[in-house]
Design an enzyme around this catalytic site. Structure first.
Site, PDB file in Angstrom:
ATOM      1  N   ARG A 103      -7.762 -10.195  -0.809  1.00 17.02           N
ATOM      2  CA  ARG A 103      -6.252 -10.086  -1.305  1.00 17.02           C
ATOM      3  C   ARG A 103      -5.524 -11.281  -1.212  1.00 17.02           C
ATOM      4  O   ARG A 103      -5.576 -11.974  -0.040  1.00 17.02           O
ATOM      5  CB  ARG A 103      -5.737  -8.937  -0.545  1.00 17.02           C
ATOM      6  CG  ARG A 103      -4.180  -8.605  -1.129  1.00 17.02           C
ATOM      7  CD  ARG A 103      -3.836  -7.244  -0.304  1.00 17.02           C
ATOM      8  NE  ARG A 103      -2.502  -6.633  -0.664  1.00 17.02           N
ATOM      9  CZ  ARG A 103      -1.313  -6.887  -0.159  1.00 17.02           C
ATOM     10  NH1 ARG A 103      -1.360  -7.524   0.986  1.00 17.02           N
ATOM     11  NH2 ARG A 103      -0.277  -6.308  -0.165  1.00 17.02           N
ATOM     12  N   GLU A 122       5.239  -3.969  -1.846  1.00 18.13           N
ATOM     13  CA  GLU A 122       5.938  -2.952  -1.009  1.00 18.13           C
ATOM     14  C   GLU A 122       7.272  -2.756  -1.898  1.00 18.13           C
ATOM     15  O   GLU A 122       8.356  -3.030  -1.299  1.00 18.13           O
ATOM     16  CB  GLU A 122       6.267  -3.515   0.444  1.00 18.13           C
ATOM     17  CG  GLU A 122       4.839  -3.499   1.208  1.00 18.13           C
ATOM     18  CD  GLU A 122       4.950  -3.805   2.625  1.00 18.13           C
ATOM     19  OE1 GLU A 122       4.209  -3.281   3.292  1.00 18.13           O
ATOM     20  OE2 GLU A 122       6.022  -4.251   2.989  1.00 18.13           O
ATOM     21  N   GLU A 146      -2.676  -2.625   2.718  1.00 18.86           N
ATOM     22  CA  GLU A 146      -2.229  -3.151   4.036  1.00 18.86           C
ATOM     23  C   GLU A 146      -2.632  -2.320   5.126  1.00 18.86           C
ATOM     24  O   GLU A 146      -1.954  -1.303   5.367  1.00 18.86           O
ATOM     25  CB  GLU A 146      -1.005  -3.878   4.126  1.00 18.86           C
ATOM     26  CG  GLU A 146      -0.634  -4.945   3.103  1.00 18.86           C
ATOM     27  CD  GLU A 146       0.856  -5.373   3.237  1.00 18.86           C
ATOM     28  OE1 GLU A 146       1.362  -5.315   4.405  1.00 18.86           O
ATOM     29  OE2 GLU A 146       1.339  -6.007   2.185  1.00 18.86           O
TER      30      GLU A 146
END
Length: 367
Positions: free
Chosen positions: A71, A162, A264
């Site tokens: 990522r 996020e 994550e």
């Protein structure tokens, strides 16, 4: 006689067939590592070693341990010039040559974007909304098309990072859902224009907060926001118990009928500090029953993976260990505008303070 023989063979097959629990223990499709800090670490002299202590290429060490995806985040115009298209292209080329897949994480900012801040890039600050939407499309298309043209097409793309409260504040804040939807769909349009098979991920933090996820994705549905995968951050010392995380990830997978991905997660392997900059997580046992040791880090990573694997109907895609290669290298701190800033995360990397691969790396590659 033939009928009896057939029955005996079927009975024998049943005896040697693995039980249902064992059959579910196949490795996850995505066993990933966020390596966004790697290019800068290497440029500043960062050294990586395998478990035996042999110095080598960090990506190759990851691949040799079974990690099959990376990522990489993208910033628009960061102060230090890292986490841009240039580094994404270079690292992606190396990773794809090792057989890894690629998740590209667009922050749509010049620095960190997270639930507490979604700051527009400086160059976009004064754009009217239609031009801001076009900037999202153009930036997304530019990076992804460059990847495609060099033969390293992104497999997954996060349109925002996020985005609990939306993106590109104030224009794309959730207080104005139609604007949030327009910006996210502009990103989705760019992804699909480059590669229709690339999957779009919408990523929230607070992976144990079911109320947040239902509120957010119910609104996404009612406002026509397009996506393929639900991404979650789950840090066990911040985001609720393992049980609430499991309940949430199972619920959203079923409620929205989408694959789910832990974009994550991380856990410390030590309470020690390597660079004189205070670490974010310092407790000896940040989550009950899991100490800040190499063994505790490994056990927590395995547990999170077990939860993802157990998502009903095979909708749990996998997980990414966040900033697995962010070791303590002078100059590679958290603030791109301040070379003297340190790294508050090095005790959660998958390489120890001697640069050697930790046991959790092998666990990640086998989950």
């Amino acid at each position: 006689m033939r009928g009896i023989l057939t029955a005996l063979l079927l009975f024998a097959a049943l005896l040697i067939a693995p039980p249902a629990q064992a059959r579910q223990a196949a490795t996850l499709a995505i066993r990933g590592a966020d390596v966004s800090s790697l290019a800068k670490s290497e440029a500043l002299g960062g050294v990586y070693r395998d478990a035996n202590g042999t110095t080598g290429d960090a990506l190759r060490i990851l691949a040799q341990n079974g990690v099959n995806s990376i990522r990489l985040k993208v910033w628009v115009n960061p102060a230090d010039g890292y986490n841009t298209k240039t580094q994404v292209l270079a690292v992606a080329r190396r990773a794809k040559a090792l057989g890894m897949s690629l998740l590209v994480d667009f922050h749509y900012s010049d620095s960190w974007a997270d639930p507490g801040k979604q700051t527009k890039p400086a160059a976009w600050q004064s754009l009217p909304f239609d031009r801001l939407k076009q900037a999202v499309y153009d930036h997304t298309y530019d990076v992804l098309d460059a990847l495609r043209r060099q033969g390293t097409t992104a497999d997954l793309v996060q349109v925002g990072n996020e985005i609990n409260g939306g993106l590109l504040w104030p224009d794309g804040a959730n207080s104005t859902w139609p604007n949030t939807a327009a910006l996210l769909n502009a990103g989705d349009d760019a992804v699909k224009a480059v590669s229709p098979s690339t999957r779009v991920v919408l990523h929230l933090a607070d992976g144990g907060d079911n109320g947040l996820y239902r509120w957010w994705f119910d609104n996404a549905a009612s406002h026509g926001i397009r996506y393929d995968v639900i991404g979650l951050s789950y840090y066990p010392y911040w985001h609720g118990t393992l049980e609430t995380f499991q309940a949430n990830i199972n619920d959203v997978a079923a409620r929205y009928g989408k694959p789910v991905l832990v974009a994550e997660t991380a856990y410390p392997f030590t309470t020690g500090d390597a660079d004189g900059w205070p670490n974010i997580i310092t407790g000896a046992e940040p989550y009950p029953g899991y100490r800040a040791t190499p063994q505790g880090q490994s056990a927590m990573l395995a547990k999170v993976a077990d939860i993802v694997r157990a998502v009903p109907d095979g909708r749990g895609l996998g997980l990414y260990s966040w900033e697995a290669t962010w070791t303590a290298v002078p100059g590679n701190g958290w603030d791109p505008a301040d070379p003297s800033s340190g790294n508050a995360w090095e005790n959660q990397a998958l390489f120890g303070y001697d640069g050697r691969a930790l046991p959790a790396l092998a666990v990640l590659g086998s989950v």
